[in-house]
Structure formats: structure tokens, C-alpha cells
Design a protein around this motif. Structure first.
Motif, PDB file in Angstrom:
ATOM      1  N   ALA A 102     -13.609  33.144 -13.929  1.00 41.17           N
ATOM      2  CA  ALA A 102     -12.415  32.543 -13.344  1.00 41.17           C
ATOM      3  C   ALA A 102     -12.637  32.224 -11.887  1.00 41.17           C
ATOM      4  CB  ALA A 102     -11.226  33.478 -13.497  1.00 41.17           C
ATOM      5  N   VAL A 103     -12.154  31.058 -11.469  1.00 39.45           N
ATOM      6  CA  VAL A 103     -12.243  30.653 -10.074  1.00 39.45           C
ATOM      7  C   VAL A 103     -11.505  31.674  -9.220  1.00 39.45           C
ATOM      8  CG1 VAL A 103     -11.578  28.901  -8.422  1.00 39.45           C
ATOM      9  CG2 VAL A 103     -12.471  28.231 -10.639  1.00 39.45           C
ATOM     10  N   GLY A 104     -12.136  32.082  -8.121  1.00 38.91           N
ATOM     11  CA  GLY A 104     -11.499  33.038  -7.237  1.00 38.91           C
ATOM     12  C   GLY A 104     -11.830  34.472  -7.597  1.00 38.91           C
ATOM     13  N   HIS A 131      -5.796  29.248 -16.448  1.00 37.97           N
ATOM     14  CA  HIS A 131      -6.875  29.996 -15.820  1.00 37.97           C
ATOM     15  C   HIS A 131      -8.050  29.065 -15.540  1.00 37.97           C
ATOM     16  CE1 HIS A 131      -4.585  33.452 -17.207  1.00 37.97           C
ATOM     17  NE2 HIS A 131      -4.693  33.001 -18.449  1.00 37.97           N
ATOM     18  N   PRO A 132      -8.131  28.467 -14.345  1.00 39.96           N
ATOM     19  CA  PRO A 132      -9.305  27.642 -14.023  1.00 39.96           C
ATOM     20  C   PRO A 132     -10.582  28.466 -14.184  1.00 39.96           C
ATOM     21  CG  PRO A 132      -7.598  27.377 -12.368  1.00 39.96           C
ATOM     22  CD  PRO A 132      -7.173  28.532 -13.230  1.00 39.96           C
ATOM     23  N   LEU A 133     -11.595  27.847 -14.756  1.00 42.18           N
ATOM     24  CA  LEU A 133     -12.832  28.547 -15.047  1.00 42.18           C
ATOM     25  C   LEU A 133     -14.015  27.855 -14.388  1.00 42.18           C
ATOM     26  CD1 LEU A 133     -12.354  29.228 -18.883  1.00 42.18           C
ATOM     27  CD2 LEU A 133     -11.932  30.808 -16.996  1.00 42.18           C
ATOM     28  N   ALA A 139      -9.253  28.688 -21.180  1.00 39.30           N
ATOM     29  CA  ALA A 139      -8.613  28.281 -19.924  1.00 39.30           C
ATOM     30  C   ALA A 139      -7.097  28.235 -20.059  1.00 39.30           C
ATOM     31  CB  ALA A 139      -9.150  26.920 -19.482  1.00 39.30           C
ATOM     32  N   GLY A 140      -6.614  27.979 -21.281  1.00 34.61           N
ATOM     33  CA  GLY A 140      -5.177  27.918 -21.503  1.00 34.61           C
ATOM     34  C   GLY A 140      -4.587  26.588 -21.075  1.00 34.61           C
ATOM     35  N   VAL A 141      -4.632  25.590 -21.958  1.00 33.53           N
ATOM     36  CA  VAL A 141      -4.109  24.262 -21.630  1.00 33.53           C
ATOM     37  C   VAL A 141      -2.589  24.315 -21.543  1.00 33.53           C
ATOM     38  CG1 VAL A 141      -3.936  21.866 -22.407  1.00 33.53           C
ATOM     39  CG2 VAL A 141      -6.072  23.154 -22.739  1.00 33.53           C
ATOM     40  N   GLN A 142      -2.039  23.775 -20.477  1.00 39.21           N
ATOM     41  CA  GLN A 142      -0.601  23.832 -20.236  1.00 39.21           C
ATOM     42  C   GLN A 142       0.151  22.740 -20.993  1.00 39.21           C
ATOM     43  OE1 GLN A 142      -0.237  23.649 -15.969  1.00 39.21           O
ATOM     44  NE2 GLN A 142      -1.031  25.734 -15.675  1.00 39.21           N
ATOM     45  N   LYS A 143       1.410  22.981 -21.238  1.00 40.08           N
ATOM     46  CA  LYS A 143       2.268  22.033 -21.925  1.00 40.08           C
ATOM     47  C   LYS A 143       2.348  20.737 -21.120  1.00 40.08           C
ATOM     48  CE  LYS A 143       6.914  21.513 -23.881  1.00 40.08           C
ATOM     49  NZ  LYS A 143       8.245  22.150 -24.072  1.00 40.08           N
ATOM     50  N   LEU A 194     -23.020  17.069 -16.235  1.00 41.54           N
ATOM     51  CA  LEU A 194     -21.596  17.406 -16.243  1.00 41.54           C
ATOM     52  C   LEU A 194     -21.283  18.487 -15.215  1.00 41.54           C
ATOM     53  CD1 LEU A 194     -18.888  16.887 -17.767  1.00 41.54           C
ATOM     54  CD2 LEU A 194     -19.548  18.772 -19.288  1.00 41.54           C
ATOM     55  N   ARG A 195     -20.334  18.198 -14.330  1.00 38.92           N
ATOM     56  CA  ARG A 195     -19.963  19.172 -13.291  1.00 38.92           C
ATOM     57  C   ARG A 195     -18.538  19.678 -13.425  1.00 38.92           C
ATOM     58  NH1 ARG A 195     -17.237  16.856  -8.653  1.00 38.92           N
ATOM     59  NH2 ARG A 195     -18.008  18.601  -7.411  1.00 38.92           N
ATOM     60  N   ARG A 196     -17.628  18.877 -13.967  1.00 37.80           N
ATOM     61  CA  ARG A 196     -16.266  19.372 -14.101  1.00 37.80           C
ATOM     62  C   ARG A 196     -15.492  18.560 -15.133  1.00 37.80           C
ATOM     63  NH1 ARG A 196     -11.922  17.056 -10.468  1.00 37.80           N
ATOM     64  NH2 ARG A 196     -12.739  15.129  -9.596  1.00 37.80           N
ATOM     65  N   ILE A 197     -14.467  19.220 -15.674  1.00 40.66           N
ATOM     66  CA  ILE A 197     -13.503  18.578 -16.555  1.00 40.66           C
ATOM     67  C   ILE A 197     -12.116  18.949 -16.055  1.00 40.66           C
ATOM     68  CG2 ILE A 197     -12.540  18.459 -18.881  1.00 40.66           C
ATOM     69  CD1 ILE A 197     -15.301  18.961 -19.994  1.00 40.66           C
ATOM     70  N   LYS A 198     -11.349  17.944 -15.725  1.00 38.90           N
ATOM     71  CA  LYS A 198      -9.978  18.151 -15.259  1.00 38.90           C
ATOM     72  C   LYS A 198      -9.022  17.893 -16.417  1.00 38.90           C
ATOM     73  CE  LYS A 198      -6.594  16.637 -11.812  1.00 38.90           C
ATOM     74  NZ  LYS A 198      -6.342  15.723 -10.667  1.00 38.90           N
ATOM     75  N   VAL A 199      -8.134  18.837 -16.661  1.00 40.48           N
ATOM     76  CA  VAL A 199      -7.103  18.683 -17.679  1.00 40.48           C
ATOM     77  C   VAL A 199      -5.886  18.057 -16.997  1.00 40.48           C
ATOM     78  CG1 VAL A 199      -5.694  19.854 -19.409  1.00 40.48           C
ATOM     79  CG2 VAL A 199      -7.984  20.721 -18.871  1.00 40.48           C
TER      80      VAL A 199
END
Length: 425
Positions: A22-24, A124-126, A186-190, A253-258
Motif C-alpha cells: 500500500a502507498v504510504g 487502497h492505492p497499491l 485495491a477495492g474499486v470504488q462505486k 507499464l508504470r501505473r493504472i488509474k481507476v
């Protein structure tokens, strides 16, 4: 929740806590608790001189084998292309796999320093290291990757061999982690319904895809054909988006933004007009079904009349190939070809048909049908989709993506093979 599911979630939960995903969560550490990279001695990485001196430790092919990728810097494009006519099965060797998009030369990324981030509309950003990813449950699957411009009218006119008309693609065995697994953790939000994938190369190439696809079969891959990805194939990490446009399969690949909307980046459009009115559509995803005879094919020659085996490849972004038919008389009659088992979804399927050539002129064609019942169109059928005459495609000077009509090869009496696409397709 069954025992297997509880075990999987416990594995991921414990692994995330251990590796600091997790980030942080502080410094990212290896499974043994050591700081990332401390187990690798810098001197163990060979320099260029040592690398070339010891290349036989990796293995080389016979000096009598000469298959290479096409690198002509002309109308058919600058990127190296796959010599499909030299391929003996459905797996494209890593050394011969086309370079589909991306930087040239590719970035030189140290896997110990590379990070992969999932962020945006998640609980949860990962952030993952390569070691983190390789600890997670993995899958290995066979899929093709094809440039949207493969076999376009431009290439049909200028290409002198199959590698130049159909070579902007390949099919490989990919190993990695299912993106759906990472998104679940990560838990995708509504309200989230898009994913924005971004590369670590200088161009920061990005593509937007629906969340539904990401939860289906997208792979975050670190392996190709039993070894690590090669630099031009996205080392150390890439996305494999089965059946979809090649440049969606983001390399490095470096990131995926939801997100709740697409990025609307330039690359999210078709890039070049493919309609007669000069316009291009946004968000072209799935590659249409296609087949091509790889032997005999453009630029080859039959040495004598008699028995020959017609061979080729078929594939579909919509699933598995169910049938391939071959014609040796320009489409007047068709015979079912034998399909090599097993047939994989969204992958090359090898087909074969025995043929006795009588020494007369012959026009060879193949057409495929996939699991949805879609049939590869003739040029006339394809033209009707756009409301134009087939002759329209004879004069196109730019790229025309997602072009998949039946391919025709003409075998002349001297055994030479020419492209008959515009005269017999």
C-alpha cells in the motif's frame, strides 16, 4: 466463502502486509525483510563486453537458420515485423516478435527500481515492486497481439513478402498476474468504470479501457515464452489485453488509474482516419477475425507441381477460431482445413490443407469463422460496411486500421507467388 478463496485472500493480505504494497506504508521491502535490491550484487550484472563474450551461455540457433524480422524503413513502416512465413507453430519466438509501437530504442529500465502503481478511485492505492508481483498467484496464457494497421491496404500495395503485409503482430505465451486480482485487492470504488494505463517510456503512452475488460482477462505480464519480457516487448512489465488493439497492450507499464471517465488522450482515438469522410472513431478496441495462408505466400515459390501442404494462421479478438476454409480457385469452391489442437481463445490457430498443384495458375484464399459465428468478410462485404466500392481501398495512401478482408495469393505457372488481394479478394 470456500476454503480456497479464504486461502487466496489470506495469502494476499499477508503478502501485502509483508511487502508493504500500500502507498504510504513505508519503504518497500522484499519478502525476507531486506531492502529491495540488497540481495543482488552489482558486479553480478555483466557489462556489454562480458555479455557478448558469453552469449553462447544463453544459446544461439544454427548458423543455417536465417529467419529475421523485417526492418525496412519505407512505406510499410519502420518497426521490426514478424516473419510469419518462417513460423512453424502458433508461438512467435521472442527474438522474432514484432515491435508494436512504443519507443525506439526502448527504455533501459532496472527492474529493481521499477514501481507499478494502482490508484485513483480505489479504497487502497497499491504500489508494487517486481518482486511483489512475482510473489502473487500467477497465470500463463497464450494470446496474440496485433497492430491495428496490420495488413492495411497501404501494406497490401507496397509489401513484397508476408512479413511486410501481415507482420505487425505475433502470438506468445504470457505469464503474469491477472489485473482483476489486483483491482479486487485495491477495492474499486462505486462509480468507477474506466482504467487508464500508462507507460514508463519517454512518450508516457497511455490508453483508456473499460473497467469491465480489466476485470475480465487483462494480464499484468512479466514473462514471455518462458523467460522475462525483452526490452522492446515492455521489460520489465507490460499489459496484455487479449484480442484488443496492439497499442492498448501498454509496454513498460508504470501505473493504472481507476477513473469514472476515459482520459480522452490522442491515443484513445484511431489516430488516423479510417472512414471515407476522413473521420476517425474513438475507442476502437477489438481486433476482427482474420486468417492468412503463410505457405505458399507472397514472395515464395513452388519448385515443382505435385503435393504441397497449404499452411496458415487464423485468429480472432472475439474468441476461439472454430473453422477455417481454404479455396484454391479464387473463392469458387471451399474445403475445410484441419485445425491444430488445442485451439486457444484470442490466439493463433494453425490450419493445414493437403493440395496437389497441377502446375496451372491458382488463387489461394482462406476464410475463418470464430466462436461467435462471425465470418471473415470478402473485400466487397467489408466495403459495404463503409458504404463504398471495393475500388476505394485501392487508392488509400494512409493507414486504414482494423482491415480484415480475405487475403488472396496467386500462384503463377512458374511457381512464384504474387499478391492478388486487389484482383481476387
Amino acid at each position: 466463502m470456500n476454503a480456497e478463496e479464504r486461502g487466496r485472500r489470506r495469502f494476499l493480505k499477508d503478502g501485502a502486509a509483508l511487502a508493504g504494497l500500500a502507498v504510504g506504508a513505508g519503504a518497500i521491502r522484499s519478502a525476507s525483510g531486506q531492502t529491495l535490491g540488497s540481495e543482488i550484487i552489482e558486479s553480478e550484472i555483466p557489462g556489454p563486453d562480458v555479455y557478448h563474450k558469453n552469449r553462447r551461455a544463453y544459446g544461439v540457433r544454427s548458423r543455417f537458420e536465417t529467419a529475421t524480422r523485417s526492418t525496412r524503413l519505407d512505406a510499410v513502416g519502420a518497426y521490426p515485423r514478424t516473419p510469419l512465413h518462417d513460423q512453424t507453430g502458433i508461438i512467435t519466438p521472442s527474438a522474432l516478435f514484432a515491435q508494436i509501437g512504443g519507443s525506439a530504442p526502448p527504455p533501459d529500465i532496472d527492474p529493481r527500481q521499477h514501481r507499478f502503481l494502482i490508484h485513483g478511485m480505489v479504497d487502497h492505492p497499491l504500489k508494487f515492486t517486481m518482486e511483489d508481483l512475482k510473489r502473487l498467484p500467477s497465470v500463463t496464457r497464450i494470446h496474440f497481439i496485433e497492430c491495428g494497421g496490420n495488413s492495411s491496404p497501404r501494406d497490401q500495395r507496397s509489401g513484397k513478402a508476408l512479413v511486410q503485409t501481415h507482420g505487425v503482430m505475433g502470438c506468445a505465451e504470457w505469464t503474469g498476474v491477472l489485473l482483476s486480482l489486483l483491482l479486487q485487492e485495491a477495492g474499486v470504488q462505486k462509480g468507477a468504470n474506466w482504467l487508464i494505463l500508462e507507460s514508463a517510456d519517454a512518450d508516457r503512452h497511455s490508453r483508456s479501457i473499460p473497467l469491465e475488460k480489466g476485470m475480465d482477462d487483462v494480464l499484468v505480464a512479466y514473462g514471455q515464452n518462458g523467460e522475462a519480457l525483452r526490452p522492446e516487448q515492455g521489460y520489465p512489465l507490460r499489459a496484455v489485453v487479449p484480442g484488443w488493439h496492439g497499442n492498448i497492450n501498454i509496454k513498460w507499464l508504470r501505473r493504472i488509474k481507476v477513473a469514472d471517465e476515459p482520459a480522452m488522450a490522442k491515443s484513445d482515438s484511431g489516430g488516423e482516419p479510417e472512414r471515407p469522410d476522413g473521420k476517425a472513431r474513438w475507442f476502437q478496441f477489438e481486433m476482427g477475425l482474420k486468417s492468412v495462408i503463410t505457405f505458399p505466400s507472397l514472395g515464395q515459390r513452388l519448385s515443382s507441381r505435385g503435393f504441397w501442404e497449404i499452411r496458415g494462421l487464423a485468429w480472432s479478438g472475439g474468441g476461439a477460431i472454430r473453422r477455417v476454409e481454404v479455396s484454391t480457385d479464387g473463392g469458387r469452391s471451399w474445403k475445410d482445413a484441419q485445425l491444430q489442437e488445442p485451439v486457444h481463445r484470442k490466439a493463433f490457430t494453425l490450419f493445414r490443407l493437403p493440395w496437389s498443384w497441377d502446375g496451372e495458375e491458382a488463387v489461394l484464399q482462406s476464410r475463418c469463422t470464430d466462436e461467435r459465428g462471425d465470418v471473415q468478410p470478402t473485400l466487397a462485404e467489408y466495403a459495404r460496411i463503409f458504404g463504398v466500392n471495393p475500388e476505394y481501398f485501392h487508392s488509400i495512401t494512409g493507414n486504414f486500421p482494423f482491415f480484415n478482408p480475405i487475403q488472396s495469393w496467386k500462384v503463377s505457372r512458374d511457381g512464384s507467388v504474387q499478391n492478388a488481394f486487389f484482383t481476387h479478394s
